[in-house]
Every structure is written in structure tokens, then in C-alpha cells.
Scaffold this active site. Structure first.
Site, PDB file in Angstrom:
ATOM      1  N   SER A   7      82.806  24.304  -2.243  1.00  0.00           N
ATOM      2  CA  SER A   7      82.077  25.511  -2.190  1.00  0.00           C
ATOM      3  C   SER A   7      82.596  26.018  -3.269  1.00  0.00           C
ATOM      4  O   SER A   7      83.441  26.552  -3.783  1.00  0.00           O
ATOM      5  CB  SER A   7      82.105  25.959  -1.127  1.00  0.00           C
ATOM      6  OG  SER A   7      81.147  27.449  -1.098  1.00  0.00           O
ATOM      7  N   HIS A  14      79.388  21.509  -3.140  1.00  0.00           N
ATOM      8  CA  HIS A  14      77.988  22.273  -2.116  1.00  0.00           C
ATOM      9  C   HIS A  14      77.951  23.865  -2.849  1.00  0.00           C
ATOM     10  O   HIS A  14      79.769  24.149  -3.895  1.00  0.00           O
ATOM     11  CB  HIS A  14      79.610  22.776  -1.148  1.00  0.00           C
ATOM     12  CG  HIS A  14      78.503  23.327  -0.239  1.00  0.00           C
ATOM     13  ND1 HIS A  14      77.401  23.152   0.980  1.00  0.00           N
ATOM     14  CD2 HIS A  14      78.713  25.026   0.224  1.00  0.00           C
ATOM     15  CE1 HIS A  14      76.916  24.141   1.586  1.00  0.00           C
ATOM     16  NE2 HIS A  14      77.894  25.429   1.312  1.00  0.00           N
ATOM     17  N   ASP A  31      76.406  27.531  -2.611  1.00  0.00           N
ATOM     18  CA  ASP A  31      75.182  28.399  -2.251  1.00  0.00           C
ATOM     19  C   ASP A  31      74.760  29.193  -3.063  1.00  0.00           C
ATOM     20  O   ASP A  31      75.324  30.107  -4.187  1.00  0.00           O
ATOM     21  CB  ASP A  31      77.029  29.168  -1.319  1.00  0.00           C
ATOM     22  CG  ASP A  31      77.868  28.598  -0.774  1.00  0.00           C
ATOM     23  OD1 ASP A  31      76.580  27.788   0.969  1.00  0.00           O
ATOM     24  OD2 ASP A  31      78.809  28.725  -1.034  1.00  0.00           O
ATOM     25  N   MET A  88      72.291  32.603  -2.865  1.00  0.00           N
ATOM     26  CA  MET A  88      72.381  33.810  -1.950  1.00  0.00           C
ATOM     27  C   MET A  88      71.525  34.692  -2.598  1.00  0.00           C
ATOM     28  O   MET A  88      71.595  34.808  -3.984  1.00  0.00           O
ATOM     29  CB  MET A  88      73.686  33.945  -1.939  1.00  0.00           C
ATOM     30  CG  MET A  88      74.354  33.064  -1.044  1.00  0.00           C
ATOM     31  SD  MET A  88      76.430  34.095  -0.492  1.00  0.00           S
ATOM     32  CE  MET A  88      77.551  33.548  -0.333  1.00  0.00           C
ATOM     33  N   HIS A 123      73.120  24.828  -0.986  1.00  0.00           N
ATOM     34  CA  HIS A 123      73.145  25.561   0.172  1.00  0.00           C
ATOM     35  C   HIS A 123      71.578  26.806   0.342  1.00  0.00           C
ATOM     36  O   HIS A 123      72.264  27.167  -0.082  1.00  0.00           O
ATOM     37  CB  HIS A 123      74.407  25.445   1.153  1.00  0.00           C
ATOM     38  CG  HIS A 123      73.998  26.076   2.367  1.00  0.00           C
ATOM     39  ND1 HIS A 123      75.148  26.949   2.967  1.00  0.00           N
ATOM     40  CD2 HIS A 123      73.324  26.419   3.434  1.00  0.00           C
ATOM     41  CE1 HIS A 123      75.480  27.825   3.836  1.00  0.00           C
ATOM     42  NE2 HIS A 123      73.089  27.769   4.493  1.00  0.00           N
ATOM     43  N   MET A 142      70.328  30.104   1.083  1.00  0.00           N
ATOM     44  CA  MET A 142      70.157  31.012   1.764  1.00  0.00           C
ATOM     45  C   MET A 142      69.453  31.797   1.654  1.00  0.00           C
ATOM     46  O   MET A 142      69.612  33.187   0.271  1.00  0.00           O
ATOM     47  CB  MET A 142      71.571  31.894   1.514  1.00  0.00           C
ATOM     48  CG  MET A 142      72.452  30.448   2.578  1.00  0.00           C
ATOM     49  SD  MET A 142      74.226  31.406   2.821  1.00  0.00           S
ATOM     50  CE  MET A 142      74.784  30.306   1.363  1.00  0.00           C
ATOM     51  N   MET A 168      76.767  26.202  10.334  1.00  0.00           N
ATOM     52  CA  MET A 168      77.478  27.528   9.709  1.00  0.00           C
ATOM     53  C   MET A 168      78.455  28.048  11.068  1.00  0.00           C
ATOM     54  O   MET A 168      78.138  28.126  12.291  1.00  0.00           O
ATOM     55  CB  MET A 168      76.054  28.370   9.567  1.00  0.00           C
ATOM     56  CG  MET A 168      75.206  28.316   8.603  1.00  0.00           C
ATOM     57  SD  MET A 168      76.480  28.143   7.106  1.00  0.00           S
ATOM     58  CE  MET A 168      77.707  29.400   6.443  1.00  0.00           C
ATOM     59  N   GLY A 197      76.836  33.958   4.161  1.00  0.00           N
ATOM     60  CA  GLY A 197      76.774  34.949   2.918  1.00  0.00           C
ATOM     61  C   GLY A 197      78.115  35.382   2.444  1.00  0.00           C
ATOM     62  O   GLY A 197      77.546  35.916   1.136  1.00  0.00           O
ATOM     63  N   GLY A 253      85.406  33.736   2.990  1.00  0.00           N
ATOM     64  CA  GLY A 253      86.812  34.013   3.588  1.00  0.00           C
ATOM     65  C   GLY A 253      86.915  34.326   4.651  1.00  0.00           C
ATOM     66  O   GLY A 253      87.141  35.119   4.960  1.00  0.00           O
ATOM     67  N   ASP A 271      80.861  24.714   7.975  1.00  0.00           N
ATOM     68  CA  ASP A 271      79.942  25.780   6.515  1.00  0.00           C
ATOM     69  C   ASP A 271      81.452  27.298   7.268  1.00  0.00           C
ATOM     70  O   ASP A 271      80.323  27.276   7.443  1.00  0.00           O
ATOM     71  CB  ASP A 271      79.205  25.345   5.711  1.00  0.00           C
ATOM     72  CG  ASP A 271      78.798  26.270   4.637  1.00  0.00           C
ATOM     73  OD1 ASP A 271      80.450  26.657   3.824  1.00  0.00           O
ATOM     74  OD2 ASP A 271      78.277  25.944   3.519  1.00  0.00           O
ATOM     75  N   GLY A 302      85.043  29.012   6.620  1.00  0.00           N
ATOM     76  CA  GLY A 302      87.018  29.252   6.971  1.00  0.00           C
ATOM     77  C   GLY A 302      87.257  28.016   7.407  1.00  0.00           C
ATOM     78  O   GLY A 302      88.022  27.459   8.281  1.00  0.00           O
ATOM     79  N   GLY A 359      85.967  26.345   1.086  1.00  0.00           N
ATOM     80  CA  GLY A 359      85.420  26.685  -0.713  1.00  0.00           C
ATOM     81  C   GLY A 359      87.232  27.670  -0.680  1.00  0.00           C
ATOM     82  O   GLY A 359      87.677  26.557  -1.887  1.00  0.00           O
TER      83      GLY A 359
HETATM   84  C1  DX5 Z   1      79.034  31.013   2.576  1.00  0.00           C
HETATM   85  C2  DX5 Z   1      79.028  29.586   2.343  1.00  0.00           C
HETATM   86  C3  DX5 Z   1      80.222  28.965   2.548  1.00  0.00           C
HETATM   87  C4  DX5 Z   1      81.240  29.317   1.910  1.00  0.00           C
HETATM   88  C5  DX5 Z   1      82.353  29.225   2.824  1.00  0.00           C
HETATM   89  O1  DX5 Z   1      78.150  31.579   3.320  1.00  0.00           O
HETATM   90  O2  DX5 Z   1      77.693  29.740   3.500  1.00  0.00           O
HETATM   91  O3  DX5 Z   1      80.059  27.376   1.767  1.00  0.00           O
HETATM   92  O4  DX5 Z   1      81.228  29.551   0.360  1.00  0.00           O
HETATM   93  O5  DX5 Z   1      83.672  29.740   2.254  1.00  0.00           O
HETATM   94  P1  DX5 Z   1      85.205  29.379   3.131  1.00  0.00           P
HETATM   95  O6  DX5 Z   1      85.627  28.260   2.916  1.00  0.00           O
HETATM   96  O7  DX5 Z   1      85.804  30.344   1.763  1.00  0.00           O
HETATM   97  O8  DX5 Z   1      84.813  30.167   4.192  1.00  0.00           O
HETATM   98 ZN    ZN Z   2      77.989  27.404   1.764  1.00  0.00          ZN
END
Ligand code: DX5
Ligand code: ZN
Length: 223
Positions: free
Chosen positions: A12, A37, A39, A41, A70, A72, A141, A146, A149, A180, A182, A202
Site C-alpha cells: 500500500s 494498492h 488508498d 481518502m 481502494h 474511501m 477491512m 482511514g 499503521g 487490508d 495491520g 503498507g
Molecule cells: C487503511 C488503508 C490501508 C492501509 C494499510 O484505511 O485502507 O490500505 O494503507 O496500512 P497498514 O498496512 O500500515 O495497516
Molecule cells: Zn486500502
């Protein structure tokens, strides 16, 4: 036939160093990533703002990897054509956001992209059931959307993955089950053991000193 036993790793870009974006994209590709990937937002659907279609368009010439976008966004239907134009290969919308998920998914497929549907941890799995025949990807998810980390929410979200896996088998459907949030060298195995085959990560990949080794260890089927 798609081989759902083959694990797909999707770094990501949210966790990349955007001041060296092209280099980071190349790092992911040469490290063995399968998809990239992205994101998106909007500060409304989620309480964070990331990037829009022009960012996706600027990444496009730097990689041959499929761009897994993705959304959001509070109004995904309104923005889908701009992400198609920007070069997205897969476009995923949230079931909680799309006013008419079926129509939005059909627009995505009609544009020649893979259509994805996402559900957040607190959303009842039943909400996605009517659309499972219309999608190429179900994005479960594993954190509240959002921010990167955050900690993997196994208790709330692994039942979603297991249910998707069972329904896919029972009904003979063919969508990827993507997780997606953690995902790291440990949680990837929890998600895989419940039936996920696409792993978005990510922090654990872009934060790794050796991304190639980090991807290889997330691809291995055993810890
Ligand atoms: C969160 C995103 C994820 C995010 C994952 O809303 O959709 O794609 O980048 O990041 P990590 O892998 O750091 O949890
Ligand atoms: Zn994502």
C-alpha cells in the site's frame, strides 16, 4: 480459473515516501509485489485525506503492476470514471458508501476494470451478500479505514473472511478475498488460514529495510 491458493501481495503506497514516489513504486515492483494498492481518502467517508486521480495517473507510467485502487469516498459513483481515466486496473468501493452498489460495480466492470466491494469491520457481512455475484474482489477491512499503521482486528474481521470463503465455495463464485490493515509477517498467516488470498500491507512492507525479504516472508505459507 483463478488459483486462490496463490497468495497475492499488494504493498500500500500510503506508507511509501511520497517525496520519492517513482523510486518507491519501483522498489515495490522489483521486490516482488503482485499488485500496487492505492488508498484514496476524501476526509468525509474517512477522517483522513490522501490523494486523488492525478496522483494515480502519475504512478501509472512507472509500473506494469496492476493498480488496485481502494476508494474511501462518500460519493464513489461520482468519481469512478476519473479513476478509470487515470489508469486504475481494479476499483473497489465501500458498501457503506455507494448509494447504489450494484450500479457502481457494473459501471466499473463496464469500463473494463475489476470491480471490488469493501466492508468495514463494524459492518454486518450480510450487507455484501447481494453483490457477491457482481464482483472480482471482496475487500475485508481488517482495521477501521482511514489510517495506516493500526492493529489487525482479528476477532471482528476473521469471521467476515471465513464467511466469504464459505459462500464463494458454496455458490461457485470467483472473487478474490483481500484483507487490508495491520498485515505483517504474523497476521498474514491468520488471514490466510481463514481464506484470504490477497494481502495488502503498507507499514510492514514500505517500512522494511529489505522489502524483497518482507514480501517473501509474507508469501510463505508457514511462519
Ligand atoms: C487503511 C488503508 C490501508 C492501509 C494499510 O484505511 O485502507 O490500505 O494503507 O496500512 P497498514 O498496512 O500500515 O495497516
Ligand atoms: Zn486500502
Amino acid at each position: 480459473m483463478i488459483d486462490f491458493n496463490r497468495r497475492i501481495i499488494a504493498p500500500s503506497i500510503l506508507a511509501a515516501d511520497w517525496s520519492r514516489l517513482a523510486e518507491e513504486v519501483r522498489r515495490a515492483e522489483t521486490s516482488g509485489a503482485d499488485w500496487l494498492h492505492l488508498d484514496v481518502m476524501d476526509g468525509h467517508f474517512v477522517d483522513n485525506i490522501s490523494f486523488g486521480p492525478s496522483f494515480v495517473a502519475q504512478i501509472r507510467p512507472h509500473t506494469r503492476l496492476p493498480l488496485d485502487v481502494h476508494l474511501m469516498l462518500a460519493r464513489p459513483d461520482h468519481y469512478v470514471p476519473r479513476f478509470v481515466e487515470a489508469g486504475a486496473d481494479h476499483i473497489t468501493v465501500h458498501v457503506e458508501a455507494a448509494a447504489d452498489p450494484a450500479a457502481t460495480l457494473q459501471t466499473i466492470r463496464g469500463a473494463g476494470c475489476h470491480a471490488g466491494l469493501a466492508l468495514s469491520p463494524d459492518t454486518a457481512f450480510d450487507k455484501v451478500i447481494p453483490y457477491l455475484g457482481l464482483i472480482d474482489i471482496l475487500l475485508v477491512m481488517t482495521v477501521r479505514p482511514g489510517f495506516g499503521g493500526q492493529a489487525f482486528m482479528a476477532r471482528e474481521t476473521m469471521p467476515h473472511v471465513a464467511r466469504a470463503h464459505q459462500i464463494r465455495r458454496d455458490l461457485g463464485l470467483a472473487f478474490h478475498i483481500e484483507v487490508d490493515g495491520g498485515i505483517d509477517a504474523t497476521t498474514v498467516h491468520v488471514a490466510a488460514s481463514h481464506g484470504a488470498n490477497v494481502m495488502v500491507a503498507g507499514t510492514s512492507l514500505f517500512g522494511a529495510a529489505d522489502m524483497g525479504e518482507a514480501i517473501a516472508s509474507q508469501r510463505r505459507s508457514q511462519i
